[in-house]
Design a protein around this motif. Sequence first.
Motif, PDB file in Angstrom:
ATOM      1  N   LEU A 300       0.821  -1.204   0.000  1.00 62.01           N
ATOM      2  CA  LEU A 300       0.000   0.000   0.000  1.00 62.01           C
ATOM      3  C   LEU A 300       0.858   1.259   0.000  1.00 62.01           C
ATOM      4  O   LEU A 300       0.507   2.268  -0.615  1.00 62.01           O
ATOM      5  CB  LEU A 300      -0.931  -0.004   1.215  1.00 62.01           C
ATOM      6  N   HIS A 301       1.985   1.203   0.709  1.00 57.08           N
ATOM      7  CA  HIS A 301       2.891   2.349   0.742  1.00 57.08           C
ATOM      8  C   HIS A 301       3.385   2.684  -0.661  1.00 57.08           C
ATOM      9  O   HIS A 301       3.333   3.840  -1.098  1.00 57.08           O
ATOM     10  CB  HIS A 301       4.070   2.054   1.660  1.00 57.08           C
ATOM     11  N   TYR A 302       3.854   1.685  -1.385  1.00 64.50           N
ATOM     12  CA  TYR A 302       4.387   1.937  -2.723  1.00 64.50           C
ATOM     13  C   TYR A 302       3.283   2.287  -3.708  1.00 64.50           C
ATOM     14  O   TYR A 302       3.473   3.110  -4.605  1.00 64.50           O
ATOM     15  CB  TYR A 302       5.170   0.717  -3.219  1.00 64.50           C
ATOM     16  N   MET A 303       2.105   1.686  -3.540  1.00 61.22           N
ATOM     17  CA  MET A 303       0.994   2.030  -4.417  1.00 61.22           C
ATOM     18  C   MET A 303       0.565   3.474  -4.201  1.00 61.22           C
ATOM     19  O   MET A 303      -0.014   4.098  -5.079  1.00 61.22           O
ATOM     20  CB  MET A 303      -0.188   1.086  -4.159  1.00 61.22           C
ATOM     21  N   GLY A 304       0.850   4.018  -3.029  1.00 67.68           N
ATOM     22  CA  GLY A 304       0.513   5.408  -2.736  1.00 67.68           C
ATOM     23  C   GLY A 304       1.505   6.400  -3.277  1.00 67.68           C
ATOM     24  O   GLY A 304       1.336   7.606  -3.112  1.00 67.68           O
ATOM     25  N   SER A 305       2.568   5.924  -3.936  1.00 67.18           N
ATOM     26  CA  SER A 305       3.587   6.803  -4.512  1.00 67.18           C
ATOM     27  C   SER A 305       3.378   6.879  -6.023  1.00 67.18           C
ATOM     28  O   SER A 305       3.724   5.932  -6.740  1.00 67.18           O
ATOM     29  CB  SER A 305       5.001   6.278  -4.204  1.00 67.18           C
ATOM     30  N   PRO A 306       2.785   7.969  -6.525  1.00 67.72           N
ATOM     31  CA  PRO A 306       2.423   8.043  -7.946  1.00 67.72           C
ATOM     32  C   PRO A 306       3.605   7.964  -8.894  1.00 67.72           C
ATOM     33  O   PRO A 306       3.436   7.641 -10.065  1.00 67.72           O
ATOM     34  CB  PRO A 306       1.704   9.406  -8.046  1.00 67.72           C
ATOM     35  N   GLN A 307       4.819   8.257  -8.406  1.00 66.17           N
ATOM     36  CA  GLN A 307       5.973   8.198  -9.293  1.00 66.17           C
ATOM     37  C   GLN A 307       6.417   6.769  -9.579  1.00 66.17           C
ATOM     38  O   GLN A 307       7.256   6.541 -10.447  1.00 66.17           O
ATOM     39  CB  GLN A 307       7.147   9.003  -8.722  1.00 66.17           C
ATOM     40  N   LEU A 308       5.854   5.797  -8.850  1.00 64.02           N
ATOM     41  CA  LEU A 308       6.189   4.394  -9.075  1.00 64.02           C
ATOM     42  C   LEU A 308       5.094   3.737  -9.912  1.00 64.02           C
ATOM     43  O   LEU A 308       3.910   3.829  -9.578  1.00 64.02           O
ATOM     44  CB  LEU A 308       6.328   3.651  -7.749  1.00 64.02           C
ATOM     45  N   SER A 309       5.480   3.072 -11.004  1.00 62.86           N
ATOM     46  CA  SER A 309       4.505   2.331 -11.794  1.00 62.86           C
ATOM     47  C   SER A 309       4.110   1.067 -11.038  1.00 62.86           C
ATOM     48  O   SER A 309       4.788   0.649 -10.091  1.00 62.86           O
ATOM     49  CB  SER A 309       5.090   1.958 -13.156  1.00 62.86           C
ATOM     50  N   ILE A 310       3.020   0.440 -11.472  1.00 66.10           N
ATOM     51  CA  ILE A 310       2.587  -0.787 -10.814  1.00 66.10           C
ATOM     52  C   ILE A 310       3.646  -1.871 -10.988  1.00 66.10           C
ATOM     53  O   ILE A 310       3.898  -2.665 -10.066  1.00 66.10           O
ATOM     54  CB  ILE A 310       1.221  -1.242 -11.362  1.00 66.10           C
ATOM     55  N   ASN A 311       4.316  -1.909 -12.123  1.00 65.14           N
ATOM     56  CA  ASN A 311       5.391  -2.879 -12.327  1.00 65.14           C
ATOM     57  C   ASN A 311       6.564  -2.597 -11.392  1.00 65.14           C
ATOM     58  O   ASN A 311       7.232  -3.519 -10.909  1.00 65.14           O
ATOM     59  CB  ASN A 311       5.863  -2.863 -13.783  1.00 65.14           C
ATOM     60  N   ASP A 312       6.842  -1.296 -11.122  1.00 61.89           N
ATOM     61  CA  ASP A 312       7.893  -0.943 -10.155  1.00 61.89           C
ATOM     62  C   ASP A 312       7.544  -1.500  -8.780  1.00 61.89           C
ATOM     63  O   ASP A 312       8.398  -2.045  -8.072  1.00 61.89           O
ATOM     64  CB  ASP A 312       8.045   0.580 -10.051  1.00 61.89           C
ATOM     65  N   VAL A 313       6.273  -1.337  -8.394  1.00 69.55           N
ATOM     66  CA  VAL A 313       5.829  -1.819  -7.087  1.00 69.55           C
ATOM     67  C   VAL A 313       5.965  -3.338  -7.016  1.00 69.55           C
ATOM     68  O   VAL A 313       6.440  -3.890  -6.015  1.00 69.55           O
ATOM     69  CB  VAL A 313       4.376  -1.395  -6.816  1.00 69.55           C
ATOM     70  N   ALA A 314       5.547  -4.022  -8.091  1.00 70.94           N
ATOM     71  CA  ALA A 314       5.649  -5.483  -8.123  1.00 70.94           C
ATOM     72  C   ALA A 314       7.095  -5.925  -7.931  1.00 70.94           C
ATOM     73  O   ALA A 314       7.381  -6.869  -7.180  1.00 70.94           O
ATOM     74  CB  ALA A 314       5.104  -6.015  -9.447  1.00 70.94           C
ATOM     75  N   GLU A 315       8.034  -5.220  -8.582  1.00 70.98           N
ATOM     76  CA  GLU A 315       9.448  -5.566  -8.457  1.00 70.98           C
ATOM     77  C   GLU A 315       9.950  -5.346  -7.034  1.00 70.98           C
ATOM     78  O   GLU A 315      10.664  -6.183  -6.467  1.00 70.98           O
ATOM     79  CB  GLU A 315      10.278  -4.728  -9.430  1.00 70.98           C
ATOM     80  N   LEU A 316       9.566  -4.206  -6.428  1.00 73.99           N
ATOM     81  CA  LEU A 316       9.977  -3.925  -5.061  1.00 73.99           C
ATOM     82  C   LEU A 316       9.389  -4.930  -4.071  1.00 73.99           C
ATOM     83  O   LEU A 316       9.964  -5.182  -3.014  1.00 73.99           O
ATOM     84  CB  LEU A 316       9.564  -2.502  -4.657  1.00 73.99           C
ATOM     85  N   MET A 317       8.244  -5.508  -4.426  1.00 74.07           N
ATOM     86  CA  MET A 317       7.612  -6.497  -3.564  1.00 74.07           C
ATOM     87  C   MET A 317       8.154  -7.900  -3.796  1.00 74.07           C
ATOM     88  O   MET A 317       7.727  -8.853  -3.146  1.00 74.07           O
ATOM     89  CB  MET A 317       6.092  -6.483  -3.781  1.00 74.07           C
ATOM     90  N   GLY A 318       9.082  -8.046  -4.760  1.00 75.67           N
ATOM     91  CA  GLY A 318       9.716  -9.338  -4.983  1.00 75.67           C
ATOM     92  C   GLY A 318       8.980 -10.253  -5.937  1.00 75.67           C
ATOM     93  O   GLY A 318       9.245 -11.457  -5.976  1.00 75.67           O
ATOM     94  N   PHE A 319       8.076  -9.699  -6.742  1.00 76.16           N
ATOM     95  CA  PHE A 319       7.329 -10.503  -7.702  1.00 76.16           C
ATOM     96  C   PHE A 319       7.964 -10.396  -9.085  1.00 76.16           C
ATOM     97  O   PHE A 319       8.041  -9.315  -9.659  1.00 76.16           O
ATOM     98  CB  PHE A 319       5.871 -10.029  -7.782  1.00 76.16           C
ATOM     99  N   ASP A 320       8.434 -11.532  -9.619  1.00 77.10           N
ATOM    100  CA  ASP A 320       8.980 -11.537 -10.977  1.00 77.10           C
ATOM    101  C   ASP A 320       7.870 -11.392 -12.011  1.00 77.10           C
ATOM    102  O   ASP A 320       8.069 -10.835 -13.090  1.00 77.10           O
ATOM    103  CB  ASP A 320       9.755 -12.842 -11.236  1.00 77.10           C
ATOM    104  N   ASP A 321       6.699 -11.895 -11.670  1.00 75.64           N
ATOM    105  CA  ASP A 321       5.538 -11.846 -12.562  1.00 75.64           C
ATOM    106  C   ASP A 321       4.528 -10.847 -12.000  1.00 75.64           C
ATOM    107  O   ASP A 321       3.959 -11.077 -10.925  1.00 75.64           O
ATOM    108  CB  ASP A 321       4.911 -13.234 -12.672  1.00 75.64           C
ATOM    109  N   PRO A 322       4.299  -9.716 -12.691  1.00 77.65           N
ATOM    110  CA  PRO A 322       3.344  -8.717 -12.184  1.00 77.65           C
ATOM    111  C   PRO A 322       1.964  -9.294 -11.904  1.00 77.65           C
ATOM    112  O   PRO A 322       1.272  -8.835 -10.990  1.00 77.65           O
ATOM    113  CB  PRO A 322       3.299  -7.671 -13.303  1.00 77.65           C
TER     114      PRO A 322
END
Length: 348
Positions: A300-322
């Motif tokens: 939720l923290h990363y999703m609340g940062s508009p400068q991060l794309s959803i794929n960026d968030v997925a990567e930061l969360m450790g997901f290879d597959d969005p």
Amino acid sequence: MIQRTVMVPSGYVVNLLQHAQAQGFDTDELLQAVGIDPAELDTQTEFSAERFGALYQRLMYVAQDEYFGMISGGKVPNGTFRMMCHAIIHCSTLEKAIYRASAFHEICRGAQVKPVLVRKGRYAKVSFAPTDHAELDLETLLQQETPERIRTSLSMWHHFISWLLGAQVELKAAYFTFPPQQDIEVYHKLFRSEVRFDQHDNAFVFAARYLDQPLVQTEQTLRSFLKTAPYQLIAMVNDDASLTSQVEALIGKDFSRPLPSAEEIASSLNLSVSTLRRRLLEENTSYQTVKDECRKRAALHYMGSPQLSINDVAELMGFDDPSAFFRSFKRWTGMTPGEYRRSDVYRQ
């Protein structure tokens, strides 16, 4: 799970824009770039810290001054704060980190003002001093500065050292050289301590015991911190002084790397594993529960940062597959990432 929205007074936005306008920047263009309607300034008493952080981040980029809106005595090139963080992140205690941050300001370009730490008995004080190469008189500079810039500078340093420890550094008092202000309630809310005006120095005072505590942040947690800076320097995002809070800080929000074990966490906090588990149990939680909650909050923290794309968030969360991240996020919130960003919850 609903994420707590951290708010700041709308006066923060107004003061920042006034300073930007005085420097010749187009404030309408700045607001448009981060999706803030100018009409909101007249109708809202508060803004989310994330939106204000995005505006601040945009202004620092446009001005090419990373200390814009703070006391610096000069223009500080973008990237300076990042390098300072890397210079101090491996310090063993908060005291060493503050001393090194002060020394860093002696060699960085632009800054003519540095933070200064004084430890005396049971208490410690952080204030400002000119760098060795400064070509200005600090007293004259401070007399010319607005109360808002002085307040912001002290507040950001307080929040920064709190972030380093992973928990709020409780202040004994905050001191200011200027007269009492009409918005004194903002000062009390920001520093959560006694506030005194017409003093001989601009400083905040806290218990010296904090200086002996180890830094809980790492290069990994610094990575996520810098992505959203200065958000966590604007508002006290984590105002919890519990052990759970410190463990959460050590785990961080970057799940793209292996998480630390309970043994590693205990070692970082100078505790035995049994003591760590016992004290967490006293706070009605466990290490596994803290890890699970951190994962949800991080999303939720990363999703609340508009400068991060959803794929960026997925990567930061450790997901290879969005798509795997999409499924997990929907399980946590009942919405897909796209639905969440279009929802009223995200826009608050």
